[in-house]
Design an enzyme around this catalytic site. Structure first.
Site, PDB file in Angstrom:
ATOM      1  N   TYR A 156       0.813  -1.218   0.000  1.00  0.00           N
ATOM      2  CA  TYR A 156       0.000   0.000   0.000  1.00  0.00           C
ATOM      3  C   TYR A 156       0.851   1.274   0.000  1.00  0.00           C
ATOM      4  CZ  TYR A 156      -3.278   3.616   1.389  1.00  0.00           C
ATOM      5  OH  TYR A 156      -4.000   4.782   1.443  1.00  0.00           O
ATOM      6  N   GLU A 163       1.497   6.400  -7.088  1.00  0.00           N
ATOM      7  CA  GLU A 163       0.444   7.356  -7.438  1.00  0.00           C
ATOM      8  C   GLU A 163       0.986   8.780  -7.414  1.00  0.00           C
ATOM      9  OE1 GLU A 163      -3.111   4.575  -5.533  1.00  0.00           O
ATOM     10  OE2 GLU A 163      -2.474   6.413  -4.524  1.00  0.00           O
TER      11      GLU A 163
END
Length: 232
Positions: A156, A163
């Site tokens: 994560y 991102e």
């Protein structure tokens, strides 16, 4: 005579579980297809396959991520037990990156970071949907439970970094083409690269909140609690 009992398959609980099972199965099949397609393409074409990842599987990825918005409705109406805000943050992260940052800029679609992001997202989702799908029908495997509650810990944060890098790489194109930048009355304007820079900071704040929630959930599910000393 008393009211007749409904058959098991007509009872609300059964219908809810059947719906969730089908939903998780569809998502698992979609993400498995994407991951398998990417793997086969990489071994067939090498690094060249990374450049056109979005063109090869972007449509299916957008479909899977769009359908995943149903999970917010599931939580809101109570058919799925989860916290709304953390799930909302996770979903909006992906929707913004996929639809706003990547889909709107053709130049970004050819970046290696898109392939990296898709690998991370699909790894997490394949495990998560497998675990959820089996849990709905009462099947539990210790290894799968541990994996579903542990795999996200290294991946994560890497997703968030990828991102953020995708946003960073997209900024020059948003500045050049003026995509989503709008001129408003009274000498006001919305300069979208500034919006992305603000969102970039919010991305890491949201990561801390989501990571804390997922870690707390992992502790509860795996039963990892502090050992309390017995009073003499």
């Amino acid at each position: 005579m008393g009211p007749l009992a409904l058959p098991a398959w007509l009872q609300p609980r059964y219908r809810k579980n059947a719906y969730l099972f089908i939903y998780y199965l569809i998502q698992f099949c979609g993400h498995s297809w994407i991951f398998t397609n990417m793997t086969v393409r990489f071994f067939s074409f090498g690094k060249d396959s990374m450049v056109d990842t979005f063109y090869a599987i972007g449509l299916v990825m957008r479909l899977c991520q769009s359908v995943s918005l149903l999970e917010l409705l599931h939580i809101y109406v109570g058919i799925e037990s989860n916290h709304l805000l953390p799930r909302f943050l996770q979903l909006t992260e992906r929707i913004i990156i996929l639809f706003v940052v990547i889909t709107s800029q053709e130049e970004v679609q050819e970046k290696y970071v898109v392939c990296v992001l898709f690998v991370f997202w699909n790894l997490l989702d394949m495990v998560r949907y497998t675990y959820s799908m089996l849990s709905v029908i009462g099947i539990s495997y210790a290894v799968l439970t541990w994996l579903s509650q542990t795999l996200w810990m290294p991946i994560y944060p890497l997703c968030v970094l990828a991102e953020a890098f995708a946003i960073y790489q997209s900024l020059p194109y948003f500045e050049s083409f003026g995509t989503y930048s709008t001129k408003l009355p009274f000498d006001l304007s919305i300069y979208f690269p500034y919006v992305l820079k603000i969102y970039l900071m919010m991305l890491f704040i949201g990561m801390y909140f989501t990571y804390s929630h997922l870690y707390s959930e992992r502790r509860d599910i795996l039963g990892i609690f502090p050992i309390k000393k017995k009073k003499m």
